[in-house]
Design a protein around this motif. Structure first.
Motif, PDB file in Angstrom:
ATOM      1  N   ALA A 125       0.844  -1.195   0.000  1.00 44.42           N
ATOM      2  CA  ALA A 125       0.000   0.000   0.000  1.00 44.42           C
ATOM      3  C   ALA A 125       0.877   1.241   0.000  1.00 44.42           C
ATOM      4  O   ALA A 125       2.030   1.219   0.401  1.00 44.42           O
ATOM      5  CB  ALA A 125      -0.908   0.010   1.223  1.00 44.42           C
ATOM      6  N   LEU A 129     -10.125   2.507  -6.144  1.00 43.65           N
ATOM      7  CA  LEU A 129     -11.229   1.558  -6.083  1.00 43.65           C
ATOM      8  C   LEU A 129     -11.808   1.390  -7.480  1.00 43.65           C
ATOM      9  O   LEU A 129     -11.852   2.339  -8.258  1.00 43.65           O
ATOM     10  CB  LEU A 129     -12.327   2.078  -5.145  1.00 43.65           C
ATOM     11  CG  LEU A 129     -11.991   2.143  -3.666  1.00 43.65           C
ATOM     12  CD1 LEU A 129     -13.101   2.869  -2.931  1.00 43.65           C
ATOM     13  CD2 LEU A 129     -11.811   0.762  -3.102  1.00 43.65           C
ATOM     14  N   PHE A 179      -9.633  -1.193   5.701  1.00 41.98           N
ATOM     15  CA  PHE A 179      -9.065  -0.776   4.429  1.00 41.98           C
ATOM     16  C   PHE A 179     -10.104  -0.063   3.576  1.00 41.98           C
ATOM     17  O   PHE A 179     -11.298  -0.320   3.682  1.00 41.98           O
ATOM     18  CB  PHE A 179      -8.520  -1.980   3.663  1.00 41.98           C
ATOM     19  CG  PHE A 179      -7.336  -2.629   4.323  1.00 41.98           C
ATOM     20  CD1 PHE A 179      -6.257  -1.871   4.723  1.00 41.98           C
ATOM     21  CD2 PHE A 179      -7.309  -3.995   4.547  1.00 41.98           C
ATOM     22  CE1 PHE A 179      -5.163  -2.462   5.338  1.00 41.98           C
ATOM     23  CE2 PHE A 179      -6.220  -4.595   5.152  1.00 41.98           C
ATOM     24  CZ  PHE A 179      -5.144  -3.832   5.547  1.00 41.98           C
ATOM     25  N   GLN A 198     -11.333  -0.420   0.622  1.00 40.25           N
ATOM     26  CA  GLN A 198     -11.502  -1.336  -0.498  1.00 40.25           C
ATOM     27  C   GLN A 198     -12.936  -1.308  -0.992  1.00 40.25           C
ATOM     28  O   GLN A 198     -13.862  -0.961  -0.254  1.00 40.25           O
ATOM     29  CB  GLN A 198     -11.147  -2.768  -0.074  1.00 40.25           C
ATOM     30  CG  GLN A 198      -9.682  -2.950   0.289  1.00 40.25           C
ATOM     31  CD  GLN A 198      -9.409  -4.325   0.850  1.00 40.25           C
ATOM     32  OE1 GLN A 198     -10.270  -4.947   1.464  1.00 40.25           O
ATOM     33  NE2 GLN A 198      -8.195  -4.808   0.651  1.00 40.25           N
ATOM     34  N   ALA A 199     -13.100  -1.693  -2.254  1.00 44.61           N
ATOM     35  CA  ALA A 199     -14.444  -1.825  -2.796  1.00 44.61           C
ATOM     36  C   ALA A 199     -15.215  -2.880  -2.009  1.00 44.61           C
ATOM     37  O   ALA A 199     -14.655  -3.872  -1.557  1.00 44.61           O
ATOM     38  CB  ALA A 199     -14.377  -2.209  -4.270  1.00 44.61           C
ATOM     39  N   ARG A 253     -16.725  -2.386   0.888  1.00 43.24           N
ATOM     40  CA  ARG A 253     -16.765  -2.124   2.330  1.00 43.24           C
ATOM     41  C   ARG A 253     -17.856  -1.128   2.718  1.00 43.24           C
ATOM     42  O   ARG A 253     -17.958  -0.761   3.884  1.00 43.24           O
ATOM     43  CB  ARG A 253     -15.407  -1.617   2.816  1.00 43.24           C
ATOM     44  CG  ARG A 253     -14.254  -2.600   2.595  1.00 43.24           C
ATOM     45  CD  ARG A 253     -14.414  -3.859   3.403  1.00 43.24           C
ATOM     46  NE  ARG A 253     -13.309  -4.786   3.245  1.00 43.24           N
ATOM     47  CZ  ARG A 253     -12.263  -4.860   4.043  1.00 43.24           C
ATOM     48  NH1 ARG A 253     -12.142  -4.020   5.061  1.00 43.24           N
ATOM     49  NH2 ARG A 253     -11.321  -5.761   3.843  1.00 43.24           N
ATOM     50  N   THR A 277      -5.951   6.134   0.585  1.00 35.46           N
ATOM     51  CA  THR A 277      -7.208   5.949  -0.141  1.00 35.46           C
ATOM     52  C   THR A 277      -6.960   5.997  -1.636  1.00 35.46           C
ATOM     53  O   THR A 277      -5.952   6.517  -2.100  1.00 35.46           O
ATOM     54  CB  THR A 277      -8.228   7.044   0.227  1.00 35.46           C
ATOM     55  OG1 THR A 277      -7.668   8.320  -0.104  1.00 35.46           O
ATOM     56  CG2 THR A 277      -8.564   7.003   1.698  1.00 35.46           C
ATOM     57  N   GLY A 278      -7.903   5.465  -2.388  1.00 36.37           N
ATOM     58  CA  GLY A 278      -7.814   5.489  -3.836  1.00 36.37           C
ATOM     59  C   GLY A 278      -8.501   6.706  -4.422  1.00 36.37           C
ATOM     60  O   GLY A 278      -9.226   7.441  -3.744  1.00 36.37           O
TER      61      GLY A 278
END
Length: 454
Positions: free
Chosen positions: A92, A102, A280, A282-283, A285, A310-311
């Protein structure tokens, strides 16, 4: 394959493969833990730390964080600088750098998009070559385990156990920790993956059962244990992913962090309401749902996302939100500071999207135990594992699916205005007692055994 129709055959295989009567010697043990992840895996490290604290000689055989070759690690009295979920995870981006974005949820997931003809033809060959490389890679761990002359071998996750137990079963008694429900043991009607047909799933399930049959003891979270016993008749010892008493890395640093809760770090007064997500970015969540939810709540309600980096997708969603000033991104903290950080929250939330993988319903995420230890009430979605956590340990209200921003906002307001409606907290097991019960199930005695063996 009918689960009920195959149960008898599976049990016959299990009983034939299990070696009865193997028990542990008394006193301090030499324990070797084998894992495909290193000590930054939070669940793994907690178990290593507790076993060592109980007086056992503990070694970890796992891929090195740098070389990715299997190596032996010892000494688990202090938490590593980075722990998955509590520090920057491997791969990461550090704070301030861009993490992989994401996926755009408007697109179909990659594995659900039609493959090209060439892709469909090459997929079986690529899977075969990948599996062969993984087997060769895992075999490098076997000499390291045998050289340690262990009294007990603990293998983390079913996939690794399937590749190791056939070679290690004569070395020492073995314990397999499933962590979550393996996809091979899911019994729902929905396919696990697009490329798995019924025949393939049957074969994977048979191999999984054979691997579990070779183990002297199988452990897993409470809902996993209940599922595997109900559908396959295999006894699974409950191993809760509870908090361990954290070792103090630096007493002065920890003491100075005691007042640094989420509230103080954000500079918010006591009248502000703080809803917190931990984990995390993440998609799947439910983070975008939380952003839309906070937009519907009063202006004194703030959303704290303890997600580390973060993305671009999540940043874009937050920047476009009319409540962007009330959404705060926080980095992870070391685990020995986590409880103090969470104690400044009014409510912990975990409202993930419905899992694409059906077996993901059956899990109790670590974050639930962390909010519970910090005495923070929670709002969780009505999946099987989350609901079972609320029923067993309290401290959490369950929001039935489908979850919408409107239903989430109503529930959050109700819980903050009427905290007495949250079921009272009940104590979770101590990890020290859980690990001791596993050893005792194999005939071991003397929980606090004293010095480690030479």
């Amino acid at each position: 394959m009918s689960v009920g129709g195959s149960r008898k055959a599976l049990l016959v295989r299990q009983r034939a493969g299990r070696r009865p009567g193997r028990t542990l010697r008394h006193g301090p043990l030499r324990i070797v833990v084998v894992s495909a992840t290193d000590v930054r895996d939070q669940r793994l490290f907690k178990q290593l730390h507790v076993l060592e604290a109980l007086g056992h000689d503990v070694s970890l055989v796992a891929p090195d964080a740098t070389t990715r070759d299997f190596a032996v690690t010892t000494g688990f009295s202090r938490f590593p600088d980075e722990v998955f979920g509590m520090g920057r995870p491997a791969g990461a981006a550090p704070t301030g750098e861009e993490a992989p974005p994401l996926p755009d949820r408007r697109r179909r997931p990659r594995r659900m998009r039609p493959r090209s003809v060439v892709g469909r033809l090459l997929a079986p060959l690529l899977r075969t070559l990948t599996a062969r490389r993984e087997r060769e890679w895992v075999r490098t761990a076997i000499p390291l385990v045998e050289q340690a002359t262990p009294d007990l071998i603990m293998v983390h996750r079913l996939g690794l156990a399937q590749q190791l137990l056939g070679r290690l079963r004569d070395t020492a008694p073995t314990v397999v920790d499933l962590h979550e429900l393996p996809k091979q043991l899911h019994t729902g009607d929905a396919p696990i993956r697009r490329e798995l047909d019924t025949v393939g799933l049957r074969a994977k399930r048979r191999r999984a059962i054979r691997a579990l049959a070779r183990a002297d003891l199988v452990t897993g979270e409470e809902p996993v244990a209940a599922h595997v016993k109900a559908h396959f008749g295999i006894a699974v010892h409950e191993l809760s992913n509870v908090m361990a008493e954290p070792p103090v890395n630096d007493e002065d640093a920890v003491r100075s962090q005691a007042a640094h809760s989420v509230r103080s770090r954000l500079g918010l007064g006591p009248s502000s309401r703080i809803i917190t997500y931990l984990g995390f970015a993440q998609a799947g969540r439910g983070l975008e749902l939380l952003v839309r939810t906070i937009e519907l709540l009063p202006s004194d309600h703030h959303l704290a996302l303890i997600v580390g980096s973060t993305g671009a997708r999540l940043r874009e969603v937050i920047d476009r939100s009319p409540a962007a000033e009330r959404i705060h991104l926080l980095d992870f903290v070391p685990q020995d500071q986590l409880i103090d950080l969470l104690r400044g929250c009014d409510l912990g939330v975990y409202l993930p999207d419905p899992p694409e993988r059906p077996h993901a319903h059956v899990c109790m995420p670590t974050k639930l135990f962390e909010f519970h230890a910090a005495e923070v009430p929670m709002l969780v979605a009505g999946d099987q594992g989350l609901r079972e956590f609320a029923d067993r340990y309290g401290g959490a209200a369950v929001l039935d699916r489908p979850v919408t921003p409107e239903s989430a906002a109503r529930s959050i307001q109700d819980l903050i205005q009427h905290p007495q409606t949250v079921p009272p907290r009940r104590p979770t097991p101590r990890l020290e007692d859980v690990m001791t019960s596993i050893l005792r199930a194999l005939g071991w005695t003397h929980a606090h055994a004293g010095p480690s063996p030479a």
